[in-house]
Design a protein around this motif. Sequence first.
Motif, PDB file in Angstrom:
ATOM      1  N   TRP A 100     -35.680 -11.530 -75.193  1.00  0.00           N
ATOM      2  CA  TRP A 100     -35.996 -11.473 -73.768  1.00  0.00           C
ATOM      3  C   TRP A 100     -37.031 -10.411 -73.413  1.00  0.00           C
ATOM      4  CZ3 TRP A 100     -34.824  -6.684 -71.968  1.00  0.00           C
ATOM      5  CH2 TRP A 100     -33.843  -5.961 -72.673  1.00  0.00           C
ATOM      6  N   LEU A 101     -37.311  -9.504 -74.351  1.00  0.00           N
ATOM      7  CA  LEU A 101     -38.311  -8.483 -74.062  1.00  0.00           C
ATOM      8  C   LEU A 101     -39.677  -8.980 -74.539  1.00  0.00           C
ATOM      9  CD1 LEU A 101     -38.394  -5.630 -72.863  1.00  0.00           C
ATOM     10  CD2 LEU A 101     -38.349  -4.741 -75.195  1.00  0.00           C
ATOM     11  N   PRO A 102     -40.608  -9.233 -73.615  1.00  0.00           N
ATOM     12  CA  PRO A 102     -41.918  -9.763 -73.997  1.00  0.00           C
ATOM     13  C   PRO A 102     -42.628  -8.882 -75.020  1.00  0.00           C
ATOM     14  CG  PRO A 102     -41.616  -9.818 -71.615  1.00  0.00           C
ATOM     15  CD  PRO A 102     -40.487  -9.016 -72.174  1.00  0.00           C
ATOM     16  N   ARG A 103     -43.438  -9.528 -75.873  1.00  0.00           N
ATOM     17  CA  ARG A 103     -44.166  -8.781 -76.900  1.00  0.00           C
ATOM     18  C   ARG A 103     -45.062  -7.721 -76.266  1.00  0.00           C
ATOM     19  NH1 ARG A 103     -47.432 -12.134 -81.331  1.00  0.00           N
ATOM     20  NH2 ARG A 103     -45.258 -12.698 -81.800  1.00  0.00           N
ATOM     21  N   SER A 104     -45.678  -8.064 -75.145  1.00  0.00           N
ATOM     22  CA  SER A 104     -46.566  -7.106 -74.475  1.00  0.00           C
ATOM     23  C   SER A 104     -45.801  -5.859 -74.047  1.00  0.00           C
ATOM     24  CB  SER A 104     -47.224  -7.754 -73.256  1.00  0.00           C
ATOM     25  OG  SER A 104     -46.240  -8.194 -72.321  1.00  0.00           O
ATOM     26  N   THR A 105     -44.534  -6.049 -73.617  1.00  0.00           N
ATOM     27  CA  THR A 105     -43.714  -4.907 -73.218  1.00  0.00           C
ATOM     28  C   THR A 105     -43.348  -4.059 -74.420  1.00  0.00           C
ATOM     29  OG1 THR A 105     -42.783  -6.178 -71.371  1.00  0.00           O
ATOM     30  CG2 THR A 105     -41.591  -4.199 -72.038  1.00  0.00           C
ATOM     31  N   ARG A 106     -43.015  -4.712 -75.531  1.00  0.00           N
ATOM     32  CA  ARG A 106     -42.707  -3.968 -76.762  1.00  0.00           C
ATOM     33  C   ARG A 106     -43.911  -3.139 -77.208  1.00  0.00           C
ATOM     34  NH1 ARG A 106     -37.913  -5.479 -78.995  1.00  0.00           N
ATOM     35  NH2 ARG A 106     -37.064  -7.505 -78.384  1.00  0.00           N
ATOM     36  N   GLU A 107     -45.100  -3.735 -77.122  1.00  0.00           N
ATOM     37  CA  GLU A 107     -46.310  -3.018 -77.532  1.00  0.00           C
ATOM     38  C   GLU A 107     -46.572  -1.825 -76.614  1.00  0.00           C
ATOM     39  OE1 GLU A 107     -49.251  -6.072 -77.478  1.00  0.00           O
ATOM     40  OE2 GLU A 107     -48.665  -6.901 -79.439  1.00  0.00           O
ATOM     41  N   LYS A 108     -46.366  -2.026 -75.303  1.00  0.00           N
ATOM     42  CA  LYS A 108     -46.545  -0.922 -74.361  1.00  0.00           C
ATOM     43  C   LYS A 108     -45.513   0.179 -74.615  1.00  0.00           C
ATOM     44  CE  LYS A 108     -48.624  -3.537 -70.532  1.00  0.00           C
ATOM     45  NZ  LYS A 108     -48.435  -4.034 -69.151  1.00  0.00           N
ATOM     46  N   ALA A 109     -44.290  -0.239 -74.963  1.00  0.00           N
ATOM     47  CA  ALA A 109     -43.228   0.741 -75.230  1.00  0.00           C
ATOM     48  C   ALA A 109     -43.588   1.602 -76.441  1.00  0.00           C
ATOM     49  CB  ALA A 109     -41.903   0.016 -75.465  1.00  0.00           C
ATOM     50  N   LYS A 110     -44.124   0.972 -77.489  1.00  0.00           N
ATOM     51  CA  LYS A 110     -44.549   1.723 -78.672  1.00  0.00           C
ATOM     52  C   LYS A 110     -45.669   2.695 -78.314  1.00  0.00           C
ATOM     53  CE  LYS A 110     -43.351  -1.848 -82.088  1.00  0.00           C
ATOM     54  NZ  LYS A 110     -43.892  -2.788 -83.109  1.00  0.00           N
ATOM     55  N   LEU A 111     -46.593   2.255 -77.466  1.00  0.00           N
ATOM     56  CA  LEU A 111     -47.693   3.114 -77.044  1.00  0.00           C
ATOM     57  C   LEU A 111     -47.175   4.294 -76.238  1.00  0.00           C
ATOM     58  CD1 LEU A 111     -50.728   3.600 -76.882  1.00  0.00           C
ATOM     59  CD2 LEU A 111     -50.809   2.093 -74.877  1.00  0.00           C
ATOM     60  N   ILE A 112     -46.203   4.026 -75.368  1.00  0.00           N
ATOM     61  CA  ILE A 112     -45.612   5.103 -74.564  1.00  0.00           C
ATOM     62  C   ILE A 112     -44.925   6.126 -75.457  1.00  0.00           C
ATOM     63  CG2 ILE A 112     -43.745   5.640 -72.939  1.00  0.00           C
ATOM     64  CD1 ILE A 112     -44.482   3.041 -71.458  1.00  0.00           C
ATOM     65  N   GLU A 113     -44.135   5.643 -76.429  1.00  0.00           N
ATOM     66  CA  GLU A 113     -43.437   6.544 -77.344  1.00  0.00           C
ATOM     67  C   GLU A 113     -44.433   7.387 -78.135  1.00  0.00           C
ATOM     68  OE1 GLU A 113     -40.221   7.327 -77.807  1.00  0.00           O
ATOM     69  OE2 GLU A 113     -39.851   6.130 -76.014  1.00  0.00           O
ATOM     70  N   ALA A 114     -45.499   6.743 -78.627  1.00  0.00           N
ATOM     71  CA  ALA A 114     -46.512   7.474 -79.396  1.00  0.00           C
ATOM     72  C   ALA A 114     -47.200   8.519 -78.520  1.00  0.00           C
ATOM     73  CB  ALA A 114     -47.548   6.495 -79.959  1.00  0.00           C
ATOM     74  N   THR A 115     -47.464   8.158 -77.273  1.00  0.00           N
ATOM     75  CA  THR A 115     -48.112   9.083 -76.344  1.00  0.00           C
ATOM     76  C   THR A 115     -47.207  10.272 -76.044  1.00  0.00           C
ATOM     77  OG1 THR A 115     -49.343   7.260 -75.319  1.00  0.00           O
ATOM     78  CG2 THR A 115     -49.146   9.298 -74.048  1.00  0.00           C
ATOM     79  N   ILE A 116     -45.924  10.007 -75.875  1.00  0.00           N
ATOM     80  CA  ILE A 116     -44.968  11.099 -75.616  1.00  0.00           C
ATOM     81  C   ILE A 116     -44.957  12.075 -76.782  1.00  0.00           C
ATOM     82  CG2 ILE A 116     -42.514  11.657 -75.392  1.00  0.00           C
ATOM     83  CD1 ILE A 116     -42.201   9.023 -73.824  1.00  0.00           C
ATOM     84  N   VAL A 117     -44.902  11.537 -78.000  1.00  0.00           N
ATOM     85  CA  VAL A 117     -44.893  12.393 -79.192  1.00  0.00           C
ATOM     86  C   VAL A 117     -46.164  13.240 -79.258  1.00  0.00           C
ATOM     87  CG1 VAL A 117     -44.954  12.401 -81.713  1.00  0.00           C
ATOM     88  CG2 VAL A 117     -43.392  10.864 -80.509  1.00  0.00           C
ATOM     89  N   GLN A 118     -47.313  12.616 -79.014  1.00  0.00           N
ATOM     90  CA  GLN A 118     -48.583  13.334 -79.064  1.00  0.00           C
ATOM     91  C   GLN A 118     -48.644  14.445 -78.014  1.00  0.00           C
ATOM     92  OE1 GLN A 118     -51.569  10.301 -78.578  1.00  0.00           O
ATOM     93  NE2 GLN A 118     -51.157   9.348 -80.578  1.00  0.00           N
ATOM     94  N   LEU A 119     -48.207  14.125 -76.793  1.00  0.00           N
ATOM     95  CA  LEU A 119     -48.246  15.117 -75.720  1.00  0.00           C
ATOM     96  C   LEU A 119     -47.263  16.254 -75.977  1.00  0.00           C
ATOM     97  CD1 LEU A 119     -48.522  12.811 -72.559  1.00  0.00           C
ATOM     98  CD2 LEU A 119     -50.303  14.273 -73.535  1.00  0.00           C
ATOM     99  N   GLU A 120     -46.096  15.917 -76.514  1.00  0.00           N
ATOM    100  CA  GLU A 120     -45.107  16.962 -76.816  1.00  0.00           C
ATOM    101  C   GLU A 120     -45.612  17.891 -77.912  1.00  0.00           C
ATOM    102  OE1 GLU A 120     -40.847  14.845 -75.619  1.00  0.00           O
ATOM    103  OE2 GLU A 120     -41.566  14.727 -77.696  1.00  0.00           O
ATOM    104  N   GLN A 121     -46.266  17.316 -78.913  1.00  0.00           N
ATOM    105  CA  GLN A 121     -46.813  18.142 -79.990  1.00  0.00           C
ATOM    106  C   GLN A 121     -47.959  19.014 -79.481  1.00  0.00           C
ATOM    107  OE1 GLN A 121     -47.861  15.225 -82.965  1.00  0.00           O
ATOM    108  NE2 GLN A 121     -45.795  15.182 -83.855  1.00  0.00           N
TER     109      GLN A 121
END
Length: 255
Positions: A100-121
């Motif tokens: 039920w979770l669209p592929r586009s949403t999964r891709e955005k979620a991965k991008l958000i997680e990666a961005t959070i990690v980068q900003l936290e570092q």
Amino acid sequence: MPQANVGKEQLYWHRWLDRRDEQAGDILAKKYLPLVNYHVQRISVNLPKSVSRDDIHSLGLMGLFDALEKFDLSRNLKFETYASFRIRGAIIDGLRKEDWLPRSTREKAKLIEATIVQLEQRKMRNISVTEVAEELGLTKEEVNAISNENFFANVLSMDEGTKEQSEETQTLSVRDEQAISPEEALLKKETLTEMEKQIQSLEAKEQLVLDLFYHKELTLTEIGHILNLSTSRISQIHSRALFKLRNVLQKSIYS
């Protein structure tokens, strides 16, 4: 509940369980239908708008009917408790079977997680949803919604084997929590302590919404009435609070 009503309900139960009287079954189903509506609203909080509320409601009805079919009146267990377990389980299992979770949403979620990690570092501290949104050119509401939907999808994907449990095991799991090891108990205690600390750092309104939703078990609509805010506004506050608790929530799920 008045004694007369209790006796009448017991009569309906015996008519239904002893000889599958359809009228009695219909009466019981209508009586407990609000349980379906309750769980549909609570689970739907974490689902994208693309998921049909009618489909979720249909899954919940299947859980209620399953509970009516399998309930054992002789056991020391309230039907509300047993039915809630079945309704929620039917909805969760139904969601697991559908991507039920669209592929586009999964891709955005991965991008958000990666961005959070980068900003936290980069900044060596916890990052706010505003900073993530600005970095990605999204709104705060979009970041909150995508993160929470992805988190819920990951929760659903875990422990799928539990849905193969036997009837007896499932029934007992409603009554008693499974025993946990001392190591698991310590980890749970540490996670709860960290969770409490994180919750105390939230804004007062965020803390109140979480308390009313998870502790008092009110719906978002009911919370909106209490705080004199729209349901959509309460949903935004709820999503914002969960985003802030993201790290400790993930730790509690994946440990």
